[in-house]
Design a protein around this motif. Structure first.
Motif, PDB file in Angstrom:
ATOM      1  N   UNK A  34       0.883  -1.237   0.069  1.00 32.03           N
ATOM      2  CA  UNK A  34       0.102  -0.113  -0.110  1.00 32.03           C
ATOM      3  C   UNK A  34       1.042   1.339   0.070  1.00 32.03           C
ATOM      4  N   UNK A  35       0.420   1.944  -0.941  1.00 37.35           N
ATOM      5  CA  UNK A  35       1.294   3.419  -0.885  1.00 37.35           C
ATOM      6  C   UNK A  35       0.146   4.423  -0.714  1.00 37.35           C
ATOM      7  N   UNK A  36       0.388   5.375   0.337  1.00 39.76           N
ATOM      8  CA  UNK A  36      -0.439   6.715   0.320  1.00 39.76           C
ATOM      9  C   UNK A  36       0.058   7.846   0.210  1.00 39.76           C
ATOM     10  N   UNK A  37      -0.270   8.835  -0.478  1.00 35.60           N
ATOM     11  CA  UNK A  37       0.142  10.065  -0.409  1.00 35.60           C
ATOM     12  C   UNK A  37      -0.907  11.168  -0.538  1.00 35.60           C
ATOM     13  N   UNK A  38      -0.619  12.237   0.460  1.00 30.36           N
ATOM     14  CA  UNK A  38      -1.737  13.002   0.837  1.00 30.36           C
ATOM     15  C   UNK A  38      -1.227  14.650   0.894  1.00 30.36           C
ATOM     16  N   UNK A  39      -2.006  15.546   0.681  1.00 30.02           N
ATOM     17  CA  UNK A  39      -1.759  16.834   1.089  1.00 30.02           C
ATOM     18  C   UNK A  39      -3.185  17.362   1.832  1.00 30.02           C
ATOM     19  N   UNK A  40      -2.544  18.580   2.482  1.00 31.51           N
ATOM     20  CA  UNK A  40      -3.818  19.379   3.064  1.00 31.51           C
ATOM     21  C   UNK A  40      -3.677  20.758   3.586  1.00 31.51           C
ATOM     22  N   UNK A  41      -4.725  21.434   3.794  1.00 32.34           N
ATOM     23  CA  UNK A  41      -4.561  22.933   3.736  1.00 32.34           C
ATOM     24  C   UNK A  41      -5.680  23.361   4.860  1.00 32.34           C
ATOM     25  N   UNK A  42      -5.472  24.241   5.757  1.00 33.46           N
ATOM     26  CA  UNK A  42      -6.493  24.852   6.475  1.00 33.46           C
ATOM     27  C   UNK A  42      -6.294  26.203   6.776  1.00 33.46           C
ATOM     28  N   UNK A  43      -7.284  27.111   6.547  1.00 27.99           N
ATOM     29  CA  UNK A  43      -7.315  28.439   6.875  1.00 27.99           C
ATOM     30  C   UNK A  43      -8.150  28.572   8.147  1.00 27.99           C
TER      31      UNK A  43
END
Lengths: 440, 74
Positions: A156-165
């Motif tokens: 399993x390979x998981x790539x992620x991004x996130x952003x919060x204001x």
């Protein structure tokens, strides 16, 4: 003295390693300089042991490092490693007789004794995960936080991004926030992705024709899914003692959502298994949830109480109540310490396509989806635990957590047929969670 | 029924927040709120480990924070 020096050295080494990963130059020529740099990093670590009775065991370690820069920018780096071993329910129902199943790889079989829940005991995996998060003010009362995620398992390979204001109002008593995250996961299971509803091939895997026959039950070697989460939040200071938070989340999952290791028993009118077929789930899922949390500071104690309601287009709904009460105590020394009891209650309804088994006469019906995975069935879970934490020199904290977790699957109204009346097809899962944490 | 529960939840929380006569504190009244243990996520590592367990064992995730992918938990 020696211990204290070693501790500083560990912290220094971790800080330098973290900075090296980031490409941040650290002056190491003088001890004075090194000391000033390492003092800037706050490091938290935890080691967790999770063990289910007769099923999965896992160990997990985390090191999280926080650095606050001159303009209050905060960098968080987190490294997680976990190892999993043991047995997992394959979805088939118990039978009065022994049952034989083929391993996911197609190489070899395993036999489950009569009356026992079928568990595949070949699960073994190690996962490494890296997270980085950068938080900074972009204007007066505006805080932006962005991060990246990487995790890799054997299959399993998981790539992620996130952003919060987050935007503060009213003397920072009210905070509104909006955020998103996006994950792209690739699943390459041992033995490949099975053909949905194909019969599990059972026989002699040393037979010359076995590989060819097994390959016919396989679709491809890997598949992907994406997860997009959107979240709106409101945090409000009520008074000097109370703080509340409310969130609304919208999550879209798209792609391969089936569990390639799960099968379903196809039974006759006497409840005897005639066949085992691979499950199939929809390729999309939309989940929504509302979350409410309050923190209340009594004279000494602090109560953390939260409730989550989740619903999705698979017809699953769930209620989660989580509570912790932090009680300051002085047990072994004059240093401050605390005891924190924990109680969590969770209840979910079954997915529309959840079937603990399929009837032989209905198998020919053109069903779109079916899964016997108890984790999307009707279930109640309970967590009872306690944490003890103590503060050491320089504000360092050492804590221990011990919890008991029980899952109680329930019959969502399915008729029990023939021999299944005398068998436990909704077995409870009981687990112990033990954790040690140290921050310095 | 579920819709009713949702509406009740939104109604009660809205009333409890908006209905208070005077919300918030002055900066010099933040002595208790400023404590680390009063943070909404006071133990981030505990939360991270718990999220991993419950994500693996139950059909729900997220709510407090993002509940996205990240493991092929069996």
């Amino acid at each position: 003295m020696v211990l204290g020096k070693n501790k500083e050295n560990i912290k220094a080494a971790l800080s330098i390693a973290t900075s090296t990963l980031l490409g941040i130059a650290i002056p190491t020529e003088s001890n004075a300089q090194q000391s000033s740099v390492t003092d800037d990093w706050d490091i938290e670590s935890a080691f967790l042991f999770y063990s289910e009775a007769e099923r999965v065991s896992a160990i997990e370690g985390i090191i999280s490092a926080n650095k606050t820069f001159d303009n209050d920018e905060v960098l968080n780096l987190k490294f997680t490693i976990d190892a999993l071993t043991g047995a997992s329910a394959n979805g088939a129902v118990a039978q009065p007789y022994a049952q034989t199943f083929t391993r996911p790889s197609g190489q070899g079989q395993y036999v489950i004794s009569g009356e026992d829940t079928p568990l595949d005991d070949t699960f073994k995996d190690t996962r490494v995960q890296l997270n980085g998060q950068w938080t900074q003010a972009i204007a007066q009362d505006y805080i932006l936080s962005s991060g990246a995620h990487f995790s890799k398992e054997y299959d399993y390979l998981s790539l992620g991004i996130n952003s919060n204001l987050a935007v503060d109002f009213d003397r920072k008593n009210t905070t509104l926030s909006a955020g998103f995250s996006y994950f792209h996961d690739t699943f390459s299971p041992e033995g490949g992705i099975p053909v949905a509803f194909a019969s599990m091939l059972i026989g002699d895997s040393n037979d010359p024709d076995w590989d060819e026959a097994f390959a016919k039950t396989r679709l491809t070697s890997s598949d992907t899914k994406t997860t997009t989460d959107l979240m709106l939040g409101l945090t409000q200071v009520i008074n000097r003692r109370m703080l509340v938070q409310m969130n609304y989340s919208y999550s879209m999952v798209d792609g391969y959502l089936t569990d390639p290791f799960k099968i379903i028993s196809v039974i006759n009118e006497q409840g005897i298994a005639q066949d085992y077929i691979y499950e199939k789930r929809p390729t999309t899922r939309v989940k929504q949830s509302t979350f409410f949390q309050s923190m209340y500071h009594f004279e000494q104690n602090i109560l953390d109480l939260s409730y989550r309601y989740m619903w999705d287009d698979w017809d699953i709904t769930s209620h989660t109540i989580d509570s912790r009460l932090r009680i300051p105590v002085h047990l072994f020394s004059s240093n401050e310490s605390y005891i924190q009891p924990h109680l969590r209650f969770y209840k979910q309804s079954a997915a529309l396509f959840y079937q603990p088994y399929l009837l032989e006469q209905n198998e020919s019906l053109n069903i779109d989806y079916a899964s016997a995975d108890y984790r999307i069935g009707q279930m109640v879970t309970l967590t009872l635990g306690v944490k003890y934490g103590m503060f050491l020199e320089k504000g360092n904290e050492l804590s221990f957590r011990l919890e008991y977790y029980q899952q109680t699957p329930e019959n969502a109204g399915f008729e029990s047929i023939g021999v299944l009346n005398d068998l436990n097809i909704y077995p409870a899962v009981k687990a112990i969670i033990a954790q040690v944490s140290y921050s310095f | 029924m579920n819709k009713i529960i949702r509406l009740c939840f939104i109604f009660i929380t809205s009333i409890s927040v908006m209905g208070c006569a005077s919300l918030g504190v002055e900066p010099w009244e933040r002595d208790l709120l400023a404590k680390k243990e009063m943070a909404l996520t006071s133990s981030p590592l505990d939360a991270s480990l718990d999220d991993h367990i419950y994500f693996s064992k139950e059909a729900s995730s997220g709510g407090k924070s993002f509940g996205g992918g990240g493991c092929g938990c069996n």
